[in-house]
Design a protein around this motif. Structure first.
Motif, PDB file in Angstrom:
ATOM      1  N   CYS A 101      38.551  11.972  -3.052  1.00 21.02           N
ATOM      2  CA  CYS A 101      37.375  12.034  -2.180  1.00 21.02           C
ATOM      3  C   CYS A 101      37.518  11.032  -1.041  1.00 21.02           C
ATOM      4  O   CYS A 101      36.960   9.924  -1.091  1.00 21.02           O
ATOM      5  N   LEU A 102      38.272  11.387  -0.043  1.00 21.04           N
ATOM      6  CA  LEU A 102      38.418  10.572   1.155  1.00 21.04           C
ATOM      7  C   LEU A 102      37.068  10.500   1.869  1.00 21.04           C
ATOM      8  O   LEU A 102      36.397  11.508   2.042  1.00 21.04           O
ATOM      9  N   GLU A 103      36.675   9.313   2.280  1.00 20.43           N
ATOM     10  CA  GLU A 103      35.331   9.148   2.849  1.00 20.43           C
ATOM     11  C   GLU A 103      35.230   9.627   4.289  1.00 20.43           C
ATOM     12  O   GLU A 103      34.191  10.135   4.709  1.00 20.43           O
ATOM     13  N   ALA A 104      36.307   9.440   5.054  1.00 20.88           N
ATOM     14  CA  ALA A 104      36.259   9.812   6.469  1.00 20.88           C
ATOM     15  C   ALA A 104      37.651  10.250   6.916  1.00 20.88           C
ATOM     16  O   ALA A 104      38.647   9.866   6.308  1.00 20.88           O
ATOM     17  N   PRO A 105      37.737  11.049   7.974  1.00 23.42           N
ATOM     18  CA  PRO A 105      39.052  11.470   8.468  1.00 23.42           C
ATOM     19  C   PRO A 105      39.877  10.256   8.911  1.00 23.42           C
ATOM     20  O   PRO A 105      39.322   9.257   9.386  1.00 23.42           O
ATOM     21  N   ILE A 106      41.175  10.340   8.739  1.00 23.09           N
ATOM     22  CA  ILE A 106      42.070   9.300   9.247  1.00 23.09           C
ATOM     23  C   ILE A 106      43.197   9.963  10.025  1.00 23.09           C
ATOM     24  O   ILE A 106      43.569  11.106   9.755  1.00 23.09           O
ATOM     25  N   GLU A 107      43.707   9.240  11.002  1.00 20.96           N
ATOM     26  CA  GLU A 107      44.860   9.708  11.757  1.00 20.96           C
ATOM     27  C   GLU A 107      46.075   8.886  11.356  1.00 20.96           C
ATOM     28  O   GLU A 107      45.990   7.659  11.248  1.00 20.96           O
ATOM     29  N   VAL A 108      47.195   9.566  11.107  1.00 19.98           N
ATOM     30  CA  VAL A 108      48.432   8.876  10.759  1.00 19.98           C
ATOM     31  C   VAL A 108      49.506   9.290  11.757  1.00 19.98           C
ATOM     32  O   VAL A 108      49.499  10.409  12.280  1.00 19.98           O
ATOM     33  N   LYS A 109      50.432   8.369  12.005  1.00 16.50           N
ATOM     34  CA  LYS A 109      51.484   8.634  12.972  1.00 16.50           C
ATOM     35  C   LYS A 109      52.807   8.849  12.262  1.00 16.50           C
ATOM     36  O   LYS A 109      53.190   8.067  11.389  1.00 16.50           O
ATOM     37  N   SER A 110      53.513   9.910  12.626  1.00 16.78           N
ATOM     38  CA  SER A 110      54.824  10.177  12.062  1.00 16.78           C
ATOM     39  C   SER A 110      55.892   9.388  12.818  1.00 16.78           C
ATOM     40  O   SER A 110      55.662   8.923  13.936  1.00 16.78           O
ATOM     41  N   ALA A 111      57.063   9.248  12.216  1.00 17.23           N
ATOM     42  CA  ALA A 111      58.138   8.463  12.828  1.00 17.23           C
ATOM     43  C   ALA A 111      58.600   9.066  14.147  1.00 17.23           C
ATOM     44  O   ALA A 111      59.020   8.352  15.053  1.00 17.23           O
ATOM     45  N   SER A 112      58.519  10.384  14.268  1.00 18.82           N
ATOM     46  CA  SER A 112      58.983  11.036  15.497  1.00 18.82           C
ATOM     47  C   SER A 112      57.896  11.095  16.569  1.00 18.82           C
ATOM     48  O   SER A 112      58.153  11.558  17.677  1.00 18.82           O
ATOM     49  N   GLY A 113      56.685  10.639  16.235  1.00 13.98           N
ATOM     50  CA  GLY A 113      55.654  10.519  17.251  1.00 13.98           C
ATOM     51  C   GLY A 113      54.364  11.272  17.040  1.00 13.98           C
ATOM     52  O   GLY A 113      53.277  10.724  17.323  1.00 13.98           O
ATOM     53  N   PRO A 114      54.377  12.540  16.577  1.00 17.27           N
ATOM     54  CA  PRO A 114      53.118  13.284  16.452  1.00 17.27           C
ATOM     55  C   PRO A 114      52.111  12.605  15.527  1.00 17.27           C
ATOM     56  O   PRO A 114      52.474  12.037  14.498  1.00 17.27           O
ATOM     57  N   MET A 115      50.848  12.670  15.916  1.00 23.77           N
ATOM     58  CA  MET A 115      49.755  12.175  15.087  1.00 23.77           C
ATOM     59  C   MET A 115      49.250  13.311  14.204  1.00 23.77           C
ATOM     60  O   MET A 115      49.225  14.471  14.621  1.00 23.77           O
ATOM     61  N   LEU A 116      48.862  12.967  12.990  1.00 24.86           N
ATOM     62  CA  LEU A 116      48.354  13.963  12.040  1.00 24.86           C
ATOM     63  C   LEU A 116      46.971  13.556  11.575  1.00 24.86           C
ATOM     64  O   LEU A 116      46.717  12.377  11.285  1.00 24.86           O
TER      65      LEU A 116
END
Length: 416
Positions: free
Chosen positions: A128-143
């Motif tokens: 149960c994640l409380e809020a959205p999070i953004e993560v960055k990949s090594a090649s650059g795109p954010m997810l």
């Protein structure tokens, strides 16, 4: 003795129709085929076999671009064949170690493959994640990783309801309050996660299939098998437990030495002791001499306590060590890793390491990945002995994973 890679390539080429028929008969039995898998393979020159099998592979970013392009068709074919989905929404459930940028490269690659196959993909954690999070990949795109909620066994992200969940979380620890009662199809199933799965069962089944396959193509089964035995009730800090484990290792080493000697191989056997439910290269230690187990120092004992998620180790796998004669593009020690979508070869790479020897585990910090393209098999099978030999070992291992699920009583919900 003919190098096993060339021998396998020749025998496979000579018996191709027969082994394809055998493989199809196995595949078309009552086995349910997981969405994907990957296998680490060792080739000593006289023996080639898998040394690890992963149902939640995390290195799709390392396969070559040609293989990535081909994998889109494999994803589409698998999903259309095995699922009659009401829509095209797929939830990709990931690991939660948000600081590993290379892992997120893998997730980005997987998400892209599935999207290019015609599906809408969103990401979430199995909790149960409380809020959205953004993560960055090594090649650059954010997810974007979004919270999900469970309502009457169905999962939702806002009003968005997935038709299928694909898991890239290996469930070393299972959040039962999240997973219990889910009605949405889930592949690979959480029941095949490391909280429950045992390597020893996989290798038992793999060795059975390898014997069948070897008889089919008329080679010594020993050349494609890997001796693997379970040792239960293990307690690394207990002197008596370590002594019993050392005795077990001694008996296996003596037996392996005789097997090698009978085949004209004058090398000293070595072993690996592994967490029977382990992943990420944790809880693995090499054993050159069985008596070393009794005398493990603090550092070695600490290593055999390390498990993903912080759980302890109470059961280990004692496995025959297979050295590697495979070299990277610049002469580094290497081993192939083969990736599959369903029962089809989807890609691969060479795991190389400049600071490890031919007998050591290469799945450790400092490993570098190099090109190994299984798509070359489609261009010129007779000219691709490496891809052919390692590809068929991976196919055998894949059958073993599917049979493992069956023997464990695991069913794929919604699978056809």
């Amino acid at each position: 003795m003919t190098a096993i890679k060339e021998l396998l390539h020749t025998k496979i080429s000579e018996n191709f129709d027969k082994i394809e028929e055998w493989f199809e008969s196995k595949r078309k039995s009552d086995l349910q085929l997981p969405f994907y898998s990957s296998f680490d393979i060792r080739d000593s020159g006289y023996k080639v076999a898998p040394i690890d099998a992963n149902l939640f592979p995390a290195g799709f970013n390392n396969i070559c671009q040609v293989d990535k392009n081909s994998a889109v068709d494999l994803v589409e074919a698998y999903l259309q064949k095995h699922y009659k989905l009401a829509g095209n929404k797929i939830l990709l459930v990931t690991e939660e170690h948000t600081q590993n940028a290379y892992y997120w490269d893998n997730v980005f690659t997987l998400k892209t493959l599935i999207e290019e196959a015609g599906y809408e993909v969103r990401l979430s954690f199995p909790n149960c994640l409380e809020a959205p999070i953004e993560v960055k990949s090594a090649s650059g795109p954010m997810l974007l990783v979004e919270p999900n909620r469970k309502v009457d066994g169905e999962l939702y992200i806002g009003d968005w309801k997935p038709d299928l969940v694909i898991s890239n979380n290996d469930f070393s620890q299972l959040n039962t309050c999240w997973s219990d009662g889910l009605k949405v199809p889930f592949n690979p199933p959480s029941e095949m996660g490391w909280h429950r799965r045992k390597k020893s069962l996989f290798f038992e089944i793999y060795n059975e299939l390898a014997e069948e396959f070897a008889k089919l193509i008329d080679i010594d089964p020993w050349q494609i098998q890997v001796r693997s035995e379970s040792f239960k009730d293990f307690a690394v800090d207990d002197e008596d437990s370590r002594k019993k484990l050392a005795d077990h290792c001694r008996k296996m080493s003596d037996s392996l030495r005789e097997e090698m000697k009978s085949r004209g191989i004058n090398e000293e056997p070595f072993l690996f002791i592994k967490n029977d439910s382990g992943t990420y290269g944790l809880g693995v230690i090499q054993v050159a001499k069985p008596e070393d187990v009794e005398n493990w120092n603090y550092k070695s004992r600490k290593k055999m306590k390390a498990a993903k998620g912080g759980g302890g180790i109470s059961q280990v796998l004692v496995q025959e060590g297979i050295s590697t004669q495979v070299k990277g593009h610049e002469g580094q020690v290497a081993e192939p890793a083969i990736y599959m979508i369903g029962c089809q070869l989807a890609g691969g790479f060479l795991r190389t390491h400049t600071k490890k020897s031919e007998t050591e585990s290469l799945n450790s910090p400092g490993a570098v990945f190099q090109r190994l393209c299984v798509s070359d098999l489609k261009v010129k099978p007779e000219g691709s002995p490496q891809e052919n030999a390692y590809g068929w070992i991976a196919k055998l291992a894949f059958l073993a994973v599917a049979e493992e699920a069956k023997r464990s009583g695991v069913k794929l919900m919604g699978y056809q």
